[in-house]
Design a protein around this motif. Structure first.
Motif, mmCIF file in Angstrom:
data_model
loop_
_atom_site.group_PDB
_atom_site.id
_atom_site.type_symbol
_atom_site.label_atom_id
_atom_site.label_comp_id
_atom_site.label_asym_id
_atom_site.label_seq_id
_atom_site.Cartn_x
_atom_site.Cartn_y
_atom_site.Cartn_z
ATOM 1 N N VAL A 105 8.063 -73.286 12.998
ATOM 2 C CA VAL A 105 8.026 -73.715 12.318
ATOM 3 C C VAL A 105 9.166 -74.073 11.447
ATOM 4 N N ALA A 106 10.085 -75.295 11.686
ATOM 5 C CA ALA A 106 10.722 -76.050 11.608
ATOM 6 C C ALA A 106 10.559 -76.506 9.345
ATOM 7 N N TRP A 107 12.205 -76.282 9.048
ATOM 8 C CA TRP A 107 11.069 -75.790 7.522
ATOM 9 C C TRP A 107 12.172 -77.502 6.528
ATOM 10 N N SER A 108 12.127 -78.038 5.326
ATOM 11 C CA SER A 108 12.942 -79.178 5.617
ATOM 12 C C SER A 108 12.556 -79.272 3.865
ATOM 13 N N ASP A 109 13.453 -79.548 3.464
ATOM 14 C CA ASP A 109 13.534 -79.970 1.028
ATOM 15 C C ASP A 109 14.802 -80.569 1.571
ATOM 16 N N GLU A 110 14.935 -81.721 -0.282
ATOM 17 C CA GLU A 110 15.663 -82.121 -0.432
ATOM 18 C C GLU A 110 16.728 -81.661 -1.362
ATOM 19 N N SER A 111 18.088 -82.407 -1.289
ATOM 20 C CA SER A 111 18.601 -81.483 -2.719
ATOM 21 C C SER A 111 19.268 -82.473 -3.349
ATOM 22 N N ARG A 112 19.865 -82.242 -4.294
ATOM 23 C CA ARG A 112 20.748 -83.471 -4.679
ATOM 24 C C ARG A 112 22.337 -82.244 -4.940
ATOM 25 N N PHE A 113 23.203 -83.232 -4.564
ATOM 26 C CA PHE A 113 24.984 -82.322 -4.702
ATOM 27 C C PHE A 113 25.412 -82.948 -5.693
ATOM 28 N N VAL A 114 26.392 -82.770 -6.678
ATOM 29 C CA VAL A 114 26.911 -84.081 -7.602
ATOM 30 C C VAL A 114 28.493 -83.605 -7.287
ATOM 31 N N ILE A 115 29.664 -84.605 -7.746
ATOM 32 C CA ILE A 115 30.354 -84.655 -7.793
ATOM 33 C C ILE A 115 30.995 -83.775 -8.423
ATOM 34 N N HIS A 116 30.984 -83.642 -9.767
ATOM 35 C CA HIS A 116 31.325 -82.375 -11.274
ATOM 36 C C HIS A 116 30.660 -81.514 -11.397
ATOM 37 N N HIS A 117 30.322 -80.625 -10.901
ATOM 38 C CA HIS A 117 28.594 -79.916 -11.150
ATOM 39 C C HIS A 117 28.920 -78.772 -12.039
ATOM 40 N N GLY A 118 28.222 -78.424 -13.007
ATOM 41 C CA GLY A 118 28.331 -77.386 -14.189
ATOM 42 C C GLY A 118 27.971 -76.677 -13.872
ATOM 43 N N ASP A 119 29.248 -75.396 -14.774
ATOM 44 C CA ASP A 119 29.384 -74.380 -14.279
ATOM 45 C C ASP A 119 28.286 -73.461 -14.959
ATOM 46 N N GLY A 120 27.096 -73.562 -15.564
ATOM 47 C CA GLY A 120 26.270 -73.172 -16.220
ATOM 48 C C GLY A 120 26.641 -72.053 -17.087
ATOM 49 N N ARG A 121 27.212 -72.700 -18.598
ATOM 50 C CA ARG A 121 27.366 -71.214 -19.107
ATOM 51 C C ARG A 121 26.394 -70.836 -19.671
ATOM 52 N N VAL A 122 25.276 -70.932 -19.811
ATOM 53 C CA VAL A 122 24.238 -70.251 -20.547
ATOM 54 C C VAL A 122 24.250 -68.929 -19.920
ATOM 55 N N ARG A 123 24.584 -67.648 -20.659
ATOM 56 C CA ARG A 123 24.358 -66.630 -19.638
ATOM 57 C C ARG A 123 23.956 -65.418 -20.742
#
Length: 300
Positions: A105-123
């Motif tokens: 199987v060849a696996w595939s997907d798309e994903s977005r990468f950003v310059i300034h990534h959020g740090d996910g402050r919600v905990r």
């Protein structure tokens, strides 16, 4: 001692807990009612009750002692009953697959990468094993901001091409990718025509012109059926996570879009075979996890 009997007057060691068992149960209920409360908020609510007044330090120490650590919410897709049924059906159909089948199987997907990534402050606070509870999860979403969209594919045999998507990926753009990038990759890795290609159910993937192209080339490789809302079944998701973590710790910081693109491509083409082959080898465990969850989300 002379009679051969022993006894001790030392019934306890150290200072007693400031929050006793009854208070701990109350604190646990408060956390479960709102898992995103801060230590300060929990302390204020606790001290508003009939129990003795305690400090934030005491509440924090008690939470850690109870195993209620602060963690980021688990990202999972929002699944309807129909989604669960389709995921469960797919897992049952593939539960007996051999490694030889998964390796084709060849696996595939798309994903977005950003310059300034959020740090996910919600905990949130949760115990071990509670990461998939609805109150401990968030919907599976991509980060926003200035960045790039990447499409990639890989199999057990080798990494495939990584494509930078210049604009919003529509059916025409996706058709160009599979014709110009995927087609030669599949011919090279699976020359006997026994390969399979995996894609999710994004709108551009299911467009008529795209499906017609796959039908025209079904003698060269097959298009794999895929259940909806199943990023936990796609091993390439782990590669996106690896790339994201590496980008966040790289120094100097990412300067611009061109720098981001170069770093993403460099990480992709330097991935160790042990990483992507290990991900393919995880497929039987992923399928089994979906079966145990009766089609629900899994820790993958």
């Amino acid at each position: 001692m002379n009679d051969g009997e022993t006894s001790s007057r030392r019934h306890g060691v150290g200072r007693p807990h400031a929050i006793e068992e009854k208070g701990r149960r109350r604190l646990s209920r408060m956390v479960k009612q709102n898992r995103s409360q801060t230590v300060a908020q929990l302390t204020a609510e606790y001290n508003a009750g009939p129990s003795r007044i305690v400090s934030e330090h005491t509440v924090q120490r008690t939470l850690l002692d109870m195993g209620l650590r602060s963690k980021r919410p688990t990202r999972v897709p929002l699944l309807t009953k129909r989604h669960r049924q389709l995921r469960l059906r797919w897992a049952r159909e593939h539960r007996d697959w051999s490694m030889d089948q998964w390796e084709r199987v060849a696996w595939s997907d798309e994903s977005r990468f950003v310059i300034h990534h959020g740090d996910g402050r919600v905990r949130i606070r949760r115990l071990p094993g509670e990461q998939l509870l609805p109150q401990c999860t968030v919907g599976h979403t991509q980060a926003g901001g200035g960045g790039i969209m990447l499409w990639g594919t890989f199999s057990w045999a080798s990494l495939g091409p990584m494509v930078v998507v210049e604009q919003t990926l529509n059916a025409t753009g996706y058709l160009n990718i599979i014709a110009d990038q995927l087609h030669p990759y599949m011919a090279s890795v699976f020359p006997a025509g026994n390969g399979m290609f995996q894609q999710d159910n994004a709108t551009c993937h299911k467009a008529k012109i795209v499906l017609e192209w796959f039908q025209e080339h079904d003698a060269e490789f097959q298009l794999m059926s895929w259940p909806p809302k199943s990023p936990d079944l796609n091993p390439i998701e782990h590669i996106w996570d690896v790339m994201g973590r590496q980008l966040r710790v790289q120094r100097p910081p990412i300067r611009n879009i061109s720098d981001l693109r170069d770093r993403c491509l460099n990480i992709w083409y330097n991935l160790s075979p042990a990483i992507y082959q290990g991900l393919v080898a995880s497929m039987p465990r992923r399928v089994e996890a979906v079966l145990r969850a009766k089609g629900g989300p899994t820790r993958y």
